[in-house]
Each structure stands twice: as C-alpha cells, then as structure tokens.
Design an enzyme around this catalytic site. Structure first.
Site, PDB file in Angstrom:
ATOM      1  N   LYS A 167       0.804  -1.224   0.000  1.00 52.47           N
ATOM      2  CA  LYS A 167       0.000   0.000   0.000  1.00 52.47           C
ATOM      3  C   LYS A 167       0.837   1.276   0.000  1.00 52.47           C
ATOM      4  O   LYS A 167       0.430   2.303  -0.508  1.00 52.47           O
ATOM      5  CB  LYS A 167      -0.949   0.001   1.203  1.00 52.47           C
ATOM      6  CG  LYS A 167      -1.979  -1.113   1.128  1.00 52.47           C
ATOM      7  CD  LYS A 167      -3.384  -0.601   1.281  1.00 52.47           C
ATOM      8  CE  LYS A 167      -4.419  -1.640   0.916  1.00 52.47           C
ATOM      9  NZ  LYS A 167      -4.303  -2.916   1.663  1.00 52.47           N
TER      10      LYS A 167
ATOM     11  N   GLU B 253      -9.625   6.478   3.492  1.00 56.16           N
ATOM     12  CA  GLU B 253     -10.477   5.491   4.154  1.00 56.16           C
ATOM     13  C   GLU B 253      -9.593   4.298   4.470  1.00 56.16           C
ATOM     14  O   GLU B 253      -8.576   4.083   3.812  1.00 56.16           O
ATOM     15  CB  GLU B 253     -11.628   5.068   3.229  1.00 56.16           C
ATOM     16  CG  GLU B 253     -11.298   3.964   2.224  1.00 56.16           C
ATOM     17  CD  GLU B 253     -10.246   4.335   1.177  1.00 56.16           C
ATOM     18  OE1 GLU B 253     -10.094   5.536   0.886  1.00 56.16           O
ATOM     19  OE2 GLU B 253      -9.553   3.422   0.672  1.00 56.16           O
TER      20      GLU B 253
ATOM     21  N   SER C  13       1.642  -9.871  -0.865  1.00 52.95           N
ATOM     22  CA  SER C  13       1.307  -8.448  -0.744  1.00 52.95           C
ATOM     23  C   SER C  13       1.645  -7.850   0.616  1.00 52.95           C
ATOM     24  O   SER C  13       1.859  -6.648   0.722  1.00 52.95           O
ATOM     25  CB  SER C  13      -0.177  -8.241  -1.052  1.00 52.95           C
ATOM     26  OG  SER C  13      -0.982  -9.092  -0.252  1.00 52.95           O
TER      27      SER C  13
HETATM   28  C1  LIG Z   1      -5.171  -3.998   1.546  1.00 49.90           C
HETATM   29  C2  LIG Z   1      -4.453  -5.254   1.290  1.00 49.90           C
HETATM   30  C3  LIG Z   1      -4.842  -6.130   0.238  1.00 49.90           C
HETATM   31  C4  LIG Z   1      -6.060  -5.913  -0.587  1.00 49.90           C
HETATM   32  O1  LIG Z   1      -6.070  -4.762  -1.358  1.00 49.90           O
HETATM   33  P1  LIG Z   1      -5.798  -4.759  -2.904  1.00 49.90           P
HETATM   34  O2  LIG Z   1      -6.074  -3.361  -3.310  1.00 49.90           O
HETATM   35  O3  LIG Z   1      -6.714  -5.740  -3.542  1.00 49.90           O
HETATM   36  O4  LIG Z   1      -4.377  -5.133  -3.103  1.00 49.90           O
HETATM   37  C5  LIG Z   1      -4.074  -7.255   0.012  1.00 49.90           C
HETATM   38  N1  LIG Z   1      -2.989  -7.538   0.767  1.00 49.90           N
HETATM   39  C6  LIG Z   1      -2.597  -6.730   1.777  1.00 49.90           C
HETATM   40  C7  LIG Z   1      -1.402  -7.113   2.566  1.00 49.90           C
HETATM   41  C8  LIG Z   1      -3.311  -5.568   2.065  1.00 49.90           C
HETATM   42  O5  LIG Z   1      -2.914  -4.785   3.080  1.00 49.90           O
END
Ligand SMILES: *Cc1c(COP(=O)(O)O)cnc(C)c1O
Length: 409
Positions: free
Chosen positions: A100, A122, A388
């Site tokens: 993010k 948000e 992610s």
């Molecule tokens: C917020 C988040 C997501 C989901 O958001 P996307 O916009 O679909 O990437 C996925 N993995 C992590 C670690 C997150 O913090």
C-alpha cells in the site's frame, strides 16, 4: 511497456479509454459537486505521471524509504512441495509491511504538487491508513483517516500506529461501520473540502482516474518482476502470476506489465469467506452483479433489488463488496482466472508458508497462497506469487485458529 500502444488511447498502459472505461466497467459516477475535483485530479495525474522531476522523487522514495526493489525470492521448499517453480514477490518487506505504501507515496506526492495541504483516506484493516499516515508524517501534511467503528475496535494496533504517526482517526458508525461506510464518509468529506483536501484511495477503485492512477503507482511491482525474472531464469515472463484481490491494487501492480503478454496466465484469488455457497463470502467477481459503487460501474455484491450486501471474509483487507473495474473487465473477458479461496484455505496456506519458508504472510496474501492447493501446475512451470504483505497484524487470528488448522491437516 506499451505507452505508445494506440489501442489503449493516448497515455494509457491499461485497457482503459479516456473516460475511464474498461469494457463496460469503470467511469466516474460522481455527484455534481465533485466534478471539479475529479477533473483537477485527472489533469494533475496526466501532467505529472510523465514529469521527470515527479518520477525522480517517486523513484528515489520507493528506493530509499520503502526499500525497493522488493526481492523476488525463489521459494525452494514451497516449490518442492507443490511441484512447480515458485517465486515470491516480497511486498511484505516494504516499509509498513505491504504494497500500500507504493500508492500512498505516489498519491501524496501528487497532492503536494497540486498544492493540497490536507490528506484524507479510508481504511478497513488499517493498512492503507497506516501507509497514508506514514507518508503524511514524512511530508508534513495533515492526515484524517476514516475507519468503520467495527474495524477501529478489531484493528487496535493499526489504529495506534496511525495516531502515533499524527493522523486523526475518525470512527464511522453508519451502516455496518466497516470499510464501505468509511469510504462513504471520506467521499462526503471530499465534497465539503474540495479546495485544500486530497483524497488518497487505497485500491484500484473509485471514480476515474483513481483505478488507473493507483494501478500505475503499483505497477513498479511487475516492472521489477520482469527484470528480476530475467536474472533468475533468463526470461522476462513467468508462466503464471498469482495475486489476491480486495479492491485489486496489488494484483493490478503485479499484472500491469504482463496483461498484454498472452504467454502469461494471470490468476486472481478472491475471498470466499465460509464458501461461495454460503451467505458469508466476499467473492465479488463470482457472486457480484453489475452495479455502481463508490463512483464506478463494476461487479457488486447486492440483493436482487440492488441493495449492496455486507461481505464477509476472515481477512479485513479483502472484505469489500465491490472490485476494481479493471479486474471486473479482465475476469469477464477471460484474461484472468479468478479462484475463490475460503478462510480455511487461506489459513492452511499461511501455516504452510510459515512452516516451509519461515515467512508469516498477511491473511490477504494467504488467499493467493491458497491457490497453490487448488490449481494443478506442471513441473517446471514458473509461478510468481505476489506476497502483498506480512502477517504481524494478523497474529491474533492465526493463533485463534491454530488448533483447527493443525488438527485437520
Ligand atoms: C489492503 C491489502 C490487500 C487488498 O487490497 P488490494 O487493493 O486488492 O491489493 C491485500 N494484501 C494486503 C497485505 C493488504 O494490506
């Protein structure tokens, strides 16, 4: 890169037109009062995304502040277990622990160029709120984060981080007091403060140009991936890229520079919750119908008469009743394969990664890992899985379900 690909119109790397449509999906369904804001944002984004100074500042912060490039790690024990060549794109190693921050930096840099002094965001699980609060501290900007009261109560560590970083966290009590309601409140704020305020959206959702812009700020993921694959395996493309989808930003970044390459299969994991046949699911692409949410036409989980339904997932970051229009398009056109992964599938996959590789993933990323149990790969297939985020924030959940996972494995 396909900057000059005329099929996408001037300046777009994605299959989107100038009005922000990905096939039938996307657009900008906004109240009149936001029209100027959105136009100004479109102009600023078009102007700065190719501006060398902007690019230099963005790149240097990604490198020295976030810690990029994030490694592409060959997971040998995981590979042996699943019988494919599995590489993990380590977004979990970024500053603040997830992808993010890439978008937060790009967006706040843009806000500064536009002369904005106040940032709003948000947040659901709090990851986007933390990333935005972090960048606001770095740049000395005021930061207000809207968060559903339910989420404030269940994500205490992230709420505390945001406060320490100097952000004001506003609990939202309307609706179910979760992400959808926090987003409504942020949009309301933006309507009331159009001059000084910039709204940083945390995923590839919202009115055009947000989905395209957020995907662009995340596209560094697939850009690095290609270079890294070249040095690992001697070619720039894998056979598969796997990513989880909430709103779709980490998947958009991981797919971005490979969407046009039909040698690459793109696989998206969405949160099935307790199962797509139950009424506790967040599998928006499987269960949603076309509708409008937060300024964009996309697939939306809704009742037969069009009321947006409350989604459910064990993972707060995937618990959203819509999905970015890019992913609605890629899925319905057959470019991506979308696999719903249950809470249980994600938990098992998280324990497996931890056991085999010593990496505790975010619960969101664990849904992408769950795909490895559901899909048959051939020996020698190169699979890049976008990890992610890291799992520190999810420890309470992991420990709570530990016995259930270990007993039945
Ligand atoms: C917020 C988040 C997501 C989901 O958001 P996307 O916009 O679909 O990437 C996925 N993995 C992590 C670690 C997150 O913090």
């Amino acid at each position: 890169m396909n900057n000059t690909d005329t099929t996408y119109g001037l300046g777009h790397d994605l299959p989107v037109d100038d009005a922000g449509y990905y096939g039938r999906f996307g657009g900008a369904y906004i109240p009149e009062i936001l029209y100027r804001n959105v136009e100004n944002l479109k102009e600023a984004y078009a102007r700065y995304r190719n501006d060398p100074d902007f690019q230099r500042e963005f790149d240097s912060l990604l490198r020295d502040y976030v810690g990029r490039p994030s490694p592409l790690y060959y997971a040998s024990r995981l590979s042996a277990h699943y019988g494919a060549e599995i590489y993990l794109k380590r977004e979990d190693l970024n500053h603040t622990g997830a992808h993010k921050i890439n978008n937060a930096i790009g967006s706040v840099l843009l806000a500064k160029r536009m002369g904005k002094t106040r940032i709003i965001a948000e947040t659901g699980a709090g990851q986007h709120g933390v990333a935005t609060a972090t960048v606001c501290a770095l740049m000395g900007l005021k930061c207000v984060v809207y968060m559903g009261a339910t989420d404030v109560a269940r994500q205490t560590p992230n709420v505390e981080r945001m406060k320490m970083l100097g952000a004001e966290v506003v609990p939202v009590t309307s609706g179910n007091a979760t992400l959808k309601d926090a987003t409504n409140e942020a949009i309301r704020d933006w309507c009331c403060n159009p001059v000084d305020t910039f709204y940083v959206i945390g995923s590839t959702v919202g009115p055009h140009p947000y989905p395209e812009m957020v995907a662009y700020f995340q596209s560094v993921i697939s850009k690095e991936m290609k270079t890294q694959l070249q040095s690992h395996i001697g070619r720039e493309y894998p056979d598969y890229v796997v990513a989880c989808i909430g709103g779709g930003s980490n998947a958009a970044g991981a797919f971005y520079h490979l969407i046009d390459d039909d040698r690459v299969k793109l696989v998206a994991a969405e949160a099935a919750g307790k199962g797509v046949d139950t009424d506790m699911s967040a599998a928006t692409i499987r269960l949603g119908r076309e509708g409008i949410i937060h300024g964009s036409r996309t697939l939306v989980m809704q009742t037969p008469d069009g009321q947006i339904t409350e989604p459910y997932s064990i993972s707060a970051g995937l618990d959203y009743p819509g999905v970015g229009p890019l992913h609605a398009y890629l899925a319905t056109s057959g470019r991506t394969e979308v696999i719903p992964v249950t809470d249980r599938g994600a938990l098992r996959a998280a324990y497996r990664l931890t056991e085999l590789e010593g990496i505790i993933p975010a619960l969101e990323s664990a849904h992408a890992l769950g795909v490895l149990d559901m899909k048959k790969f051939s020996a020698g297939d190169v699979v890049v899985l976008n990890l992610s985020g890291r799992g520190d924030k999810d420890m309470a959940t992991y420990l709570k379900y530990r016995d259930m996972i270990c007993d039945n494995d």
